[in-house]
Design a protein around this motif. Structure first.
Motif, mmCIF file in Angstrom:
data_model
loop_
_atom_site.group_PDB
_atom_site.id
_atom_site.type_symbol
_atom_site.label_atom_id
_atom_site.label_comp_id
_atom_site.label_asym_id
_atom_site.label_seq_id
_atom_site.Cartn_x
_atom_site.Cartn_y
_atom_site.Cartn_z
ATOM 1 N N PRO A 12 11.011 12.765 -16.239
ATOM 2 C CA PRO A 12 10.709 12.804 -17.674
ATOM 3 C C PRO A 12 11.105 11.502 -18.371
ATOM 4 O O PRO A 12 12.150 10.921 -18.069
ATOM 5 N N ASP A 13 10.273 11.076 -19.277
ATOM 6 C CA ASP A 13 10.581 9.902 -20.088
ATOM 7 C C ASP A 13 11.111 10.378 -21.436
ATOM 8 O O ASP A 13 10.504 10.169 -22.484
ATOM 9 N N SER A 14 12.256 11.041 -21.402
ATOM 10 C CA SER A 14 12.848 11.607 -22.609
ATOM 11 C C SER A 14 14.259 11.052 -22.794
ATOM 12 O O SER A 14 14.915 10.631 -21.832
ATOM 13 N N ASN A 15 14.736 11.077 -24.028
ATOM 14 C CA ASN A 15 16.086 10.597 -24.319
ATOM 15 C C ASN A 15 17.129 11.427 -23.572
ATOM 16 O O ASN A 15 18.129 10.882 -23.096
ATOM 17 N N LEU A 16 16.873 12.731 -23.484
ATOM 18 C CA LEU A 16 17.808 13.622 -22.808
ATOM 19 C C LEU A 16 17.966 13.235 -21.335
ATOM 20 O O LEU A 16 19.082 13.072 -20.835
ATOM 21 N N PHE A 17 16.848 13.082 -20.657
ATOM 22 C CA PHE A 17 16.899 12.778 -19.231
ATOM 23 C C PHE A 17 17.466 11.377 -18.993
ATOM 24 O O PHE A 17 18.256 11.160 -18.062
ATOM 25 N N GLN A 18 17.074 10.421 -19.829
ATOM 26 C CA GLN A 18 17.574 9.062 -19.668
ATOM 27 C C GLN A 18 19.080 9.008 -19.871
ATOM 28 O O GLN A 18 19.797 8.284 -19.157
ATOM 29 N N ALA A 19 19.585 9.786 -20.825
ATOM 30 C CA ALA A 19 21.033 9.835 -21.057
ATOM 31 C C ALA A 19 21.748 10.449 -19.861
ATOM 32 O O ALA A 19 22.811 9.977 -19.440
ATOM 33 N N ALA A 20 21.160 11.514 -19.299
ATOM 34 C CA ALA A 20 21.773 12.170 -18.143
ATOM 35 C C ALA A 20 21.821 11.237 -16.942
ATOM 36 O O ALA A 20 22.820 11.200 -16.211
ATOM 37 N N MET A 21 20.775 10.444 -16.738
ATOM 38 C CA MET A 21 20.709 9.579 -15.571
ATOM 39 C C MET A 21 21.695 8.419 -15.642
ATOM 40 O O MET A 21 21.966 7.760 -14.638
ATOM 41 N N LYS A 22 22.247 8.171 -16.822
ATOM 42 C CA LYS A 22 23.266 7.134 -16.953
ATOM 43 C C LYS A 22 24.655 7.640 -16.583
ATOM 44 O O LYS A 22 25.586 6.846 -16.455
ATOM 45 N N ASP A 23 24.789 8.966 -16.459
ATOM 46 C CA ASP A 23 26.081 9.540 -16.080
ATOM 47 C C ASP A 23 26.459 9.079 -14.671
ATOM 48 O O ASP A 23 25.602 8.949 -13.787
ATOM 49 N N LYS A 24 27.737 8.838 -14.439
ATOM 50 C CA LYS A 24 28.162 8.279 -13.153
ATOM 51 C C LYS A 24 27.873 9.212 -11.989
ATOM 52 O O LYS A 24 27.572 8.759 -10.878
ATOM 53 N N ASN A 25 27.935 10.531 -12.214
ATOM 54 C CA ASN A 25 27.685 11.465 -11.122
ATOM 55 C C ASN A 25 26.213 11.492 -10.727
ATOM 56 O O ASN A 25 25.878 11.496 -9.538
ATOM 57 N N LEU A 26 25.322 11.515 -11.707
ATOM 58 C CA LEU A 26 23.900 11.501 -11.393
ATOM 59 C C LEU A 26 23.473 10.146 -10.838
ATOM 60 O O LEU A 26 22.637 10.074 -9.932
ATOM 61 N N ALA A 27 24.066 9.069 -11.351
ATOM 62 C CA ALA A 27 23.732 7.741 -10.841
ATOM 63 C C ALA A 27 24.165 7.593 -9.385
ATOM 64 O O ALA A 27 23.445 7.013 -8.561
ATOM 65 N N ALA A 28 25.344 8.142 -9.052
ATOM 66 C CA ALA A 28 25.819 8.093 -7.663
ATOM 67 C C ALA A 28 24.896 8.893 -6.748
ATOM 68 O O ALA A 28 24.569 8.466 -5.639
ATOM 69 N N PHE A 29 24.452 10.061 -7.228
ATOM 70 C CA PHE A 29 23.554 10.905 -6.451
ATOM 71 C C PHE A 29 22.250 10.170 -6.148
ATOM 72 O O PHE A 29 21.784 10.152 -5.001
ATOM 73 N N VAL A 30 21.671 9.551 -7.144
ATOM 74 C CA VAL A 30 20.387 8.848 -6.974
ATOM 75 C C VAL A 30 20.534 7.659 -6.028
ATOM 76 O O VAL A 30 19.622 7.354 -5.253
ATOM 77 N N SER A 31 21.688 7.006 -6.059
ATOM 78 C CA SER A 31 21.904 5.857 -5.173
ATOM 79 C C SER A 31 21.977 6.281 -3.712
ATOM 80 O O SER A 31 21.754 5.468 -2.816
ATOM 81 N N PHE A 32 22.266 7.554 -3.483
ATOM 82 C CA PHE A 32 22.456 8.037 -2.118
ATOM 83 C C PHE A 32 21.274 8.854 -1.608
ATOM 84 O O PHE A 32 20.925 8.793 -0.434
ATOM 85 N N SER A 33 20.649 9.630 -2.477
ATOM 86 C CA SER A 33 19.619 10.574 -2.044
ATOM 87 C C SER A 33 18.218 9.963 -2.112
ATOM 88 O O SER A 33 17.768 9.559 -3.189
ATOM 89 N N PRO A 34 17.502 9.920 -0.988
ATOM 90 C CA PRO A 34 16.153 9.353 -0.993
ATOM 91 C C PRO A 34 15.060 10.357 -1.349
ATOM 92 O O PRO A 34 13.924 9.970 -1.602
#
Length: 326
Positions: A239-261
């Motif tokens: 989603p290109d929404s403020n809510l999702f973009q804010a969540a993806m900046k969280d350290k836990n979600l950012a760590a998950f994305v860096s690891f999960s393909p």
């Protein structure tokens, strides 16, 4: 690999070191070298202590810097130098060489897991994960135990370990062959695949499967060349929404994305709280996907709490987040 396997690998390498005249000809050097191979086979996993801090830091950095090219060069110097202070009569050069081999072997075998390592740092931060050997492989562990028992009962250590490594070489070749056959079977079962992950389990012929096409995610298991698809999810763009973009900046979600393909996402609203959840598709177990990242946000897109890691029930997840949906 798991800690137990790395330990028995270090001891076995110490047995193989008896092929070196400088080691076999000196009891002190033998003791120092075996200590070096055991410690060296464990040293790169010192970053496990990061788990004491939080899962996000652990996920981002485990098997990262400590498994990098500079670390592989530095660990043997530190370990052999420390052991030489304890055993000053030991042959320092040969102590360093066998310790280096132990450290190198640790990082090398980790590449064959699904988790992988950042072994090419600083040249590349890419995770190198061949996905042919489970983190704990009972055949590899059992073969090492058998070889060590033979050594303990009087078998020649060099010949015993040489046979062990020869057998394991062909075992790795067989694992690659089976993985290749499974990937071909997945391509035949799911036409149009753009991305296939075939991950090992503790059983030789059973593999976890996660695959993408242009329109769907597929999750299943392979039993030999028989492919069973358990779940099929429609692919949705992020989603290109403020809510999702804010969540993806969280350290836990950012760590998950860096690891999960390969993952999918969900957004759920509970009263005035929004939950953004990322779900790794590689680890389906008993109809559940245990590796997740979750963030709760308010209506102003402020992060209230978040978590990433392994969770095997919704109750435990709610406790981790200190939040109840009820």
């Amino acid at each position: 690999m798991d800690t137990g396997t790395h330990i028995v690998m270090g001891i076995a390498l110490g047995g193989l070191a008896m092929a070196d005249p400088a080691v076999a000809g000196s009891a002190i050097t033998t003791t120092a070298v075996i200590a070096g191979t055991i410690i060296g086979s464990q040293a790169p996993d010192i970053d496990t202590v990061l788990k004491l801090r939080d899962n996000a830091v652990y996920i981002r950095h485990h098997r990262g810097v400590t498994h990098s090219i500079p670390a592989v060069l530095l660990w043997p110097i530190l370990i052999s130098g420390a052991l030489w202070l304890i055993f000053p009569e030991a042959n320092l050069l040969h102590l360093w060489l066998w310790t280096f081999l132990a450290v190198f072997l640790h990082v090398f075998v980790d590449i064959f897991n699904s988790y992988g390592t950042q072994a090419l740092r600083p040249i590349s931060n890419k995770w190198v994960a061949l996905g042919v050997i489970n983190t704990f492989d009972p055949i590899i562990f059992g073969a090492h135990l058998l070889a060590l028992m033979c050594w303990a009962f009087g078998a020649h250590p060099v010949w015993t370990m040489a046979i062990l490594y020869s057998v394991l070489f062909f075992y790795y070749v067989a694992r690659f062959a089976v993985q290749h056959a499974v990937k071909k079977a997945v391509q035949h079962t799911i036409p149009g695949t753009t991305h296939i992950i075939v991950a090992p389990t503790m059983r030789f012929f059973q593999w976890r499967i996660a695959a993408d096409t242009a329109t769907h995610h597929y999750v299943g298991r392979a039993y030999g060349r028989s492919i069973n698809i358990y779940d099929k999810f429609m692919k949705k763009p992020l989603p290109d929404s403020n809510l999702f973009q804010a969540a993806m900046k969280d350290k836990n979600l950012a760590a998950f994305v860096s690891f999960s393909p390969l993952y999918r996402w969900e957004i759920t609203k509970y009263d005035a709280i929004y939950e953004v959840r990322l779900i790794d598709l590689r680890y389906r177990s008993n109809d559940y996907y245990p590796f997740v990242a979750v963030a709760h946000l308010d209506e102003k897109c402020k992060i209230l709490n978040s978590y990433t890691g392994w969770i095997f029930s919704e109750d435990k997840l709610r406790k981790k987040l200190d939040f109840s949906h009820n």
